[in-house]
Design a protein around this motif. Structure first.
Motif, PDB file in Angstrom:
ATOM      1  N   THR A   5       0.825  -1.210   0.000  1.00  0.00           N
ATOM      2  CA  THR A   5       0.000   0.000   0.000  1.00  0.00           C
ATOM      3  C   THR A   5       0.859   1.259   0.000  1.00  0.00           C
TER       4      THR A   5
ATOM      5  N   GLU B 202       0.862   3.957  -3.061  1.00  0.00           N
ATOM      6  CA  GLU B 202       0.536   5.370  -2.867  1.00  0.00           C
ATOM      7  C   GLU B 202       1.650   6.270  -3.390  1.00  0.00           C
TER       8      GLU B 202
ATOM      9  N   VAL C 242      -5.427  -5.662  -6.362  1.00  0.00           N
ATOM     10  CA  VAL C 242      -5.583  -4.207  -6.277  1.00  0.00           C
ATOM     11  C   VAL C 242      -6.601  -3.718  -7.305  1.00  0.00           C
TER      12      VAL C 242
END
Length: 275
Positions: A40, A44, A69
């Motif tokens: 994650t 990002e 995802v």
């Protein structure tokens, strides 16, 4: 020589793709994530650095079972279907390099009803840089070939190619086909298949490949395939099975990019022979 666990080469970072006109380009510098081991966190960072085409707006992402995802986007009606396709190719080619990435699903809301949801992978786009209406794509990649003349320090020489890929041929297949044409592998070696699972390319060859006479024949295969931005390592299979060693190398686990460490390998080989 050991496999992935030995981390032979440092992480080369993530190649950032972007759309320019009717082509896909790459940034000159790779992104070096601050959190490379966090799916994650890395996602990002990549999305913050990713350049979207005007008219395409990133909304959010979610992570499901097995690190699947899903990314959601809003697409303005000014964006052509060709541009949207290119953007999907650039995006998937970029984020598929993230460590631990599972399946990738894109949800595109064109504002005309239910969002278009599609599960994609980098090989869907065959690493193309131009969309050709005839169902062919132009693929660019680099081959690492054994340097028979001994003109390079590493024992491998680079050769960049631009080829036309048919829709039923992946870029990984084309790379291996090019190596076969150049007779890099032992005589009689046949190529059966290649599949990519979580950035590992599983290359299945015939038993003739066991007759390699030099480490650079293996390095040529590993480097040429793993140089593709969506490939992290290569697992060599012989008739569908792993072998403990090939050419004196530990091949029961995937191998990472050799170059430029094979200079040290050759030094060790010479030292062992002298000893």
């Amino acid at each position: 020589m050991e496999g992935v666990e030995s981390s032979l080469s440092e992480d080369r970072g993530i190649t950032m793709y972007f759309v320019e006109g009717s082509s896909i380009k790459t940034r000159p510098e790779r992104l070096q994530p601050k959190q490379p081991d966090s799916l994650t966190g890395c996602l990002e960072e990549v999305m913050s650095a990713f350049s979207l085409t005007e008219g395409i707006h990133y909304l959010n992402y979610s992570v499901g079972a097995q690190n699947a995802v899903t990314l959601a986007f809003q697409v303005d009606d000014t964006v052509s279907m060709e541009t949207a396709l290119l953007e999907k190719a650039a995006l998937v080619s970029t984020i598929s390099q993230i460590k631990g990435m599972g399946s990738i699903t894109l949800s595109l809301d064109y504002g005309s009803g239910e969002p278009e949801v599609e599960e994609l992978k980098s090989s869907t786009f065959y690493y193309y840089d131009n969309v050709i209406p005839t169902g062919q794509n132009t693929g660019r990649f680099t081959l690492y070939l054994p340097d028979d003349n001994g003109e390079t320090d590493t024992g491998l020489e680079e050769q960049s190619l631009s080829v036309t890929l048919q829709l039923d041929v992946s870029v990984e297949e084309e790379v291996i086909r090019q190596l076969l044409e150049r007779k890099v592998f032992p005589e009689g070696t046949r190529f059966y298949s290649v599949s990519v699972i979580q950035r590992v390319a599983y290359v299945d060859l015939s038993e003739e490949f066991l007759n390699v006479t030099h480490v650079n024949q293996v390095a040529s295969l590993v480097d040429s395939v793993s140089a593709l931005p969506h490939i992290g390592s290569v697992q060599i299979l012989i008739n569908g099975e792993k072998k403990e060693e090939i050419g004196g190398l530990d091949t029961h686990v995937p191998l990472r990019f050799f170059y430029p460490v094979n200079v040290e390998l050759e030094k060790k080989e010479k030292s062992s022979e002298e000893g």
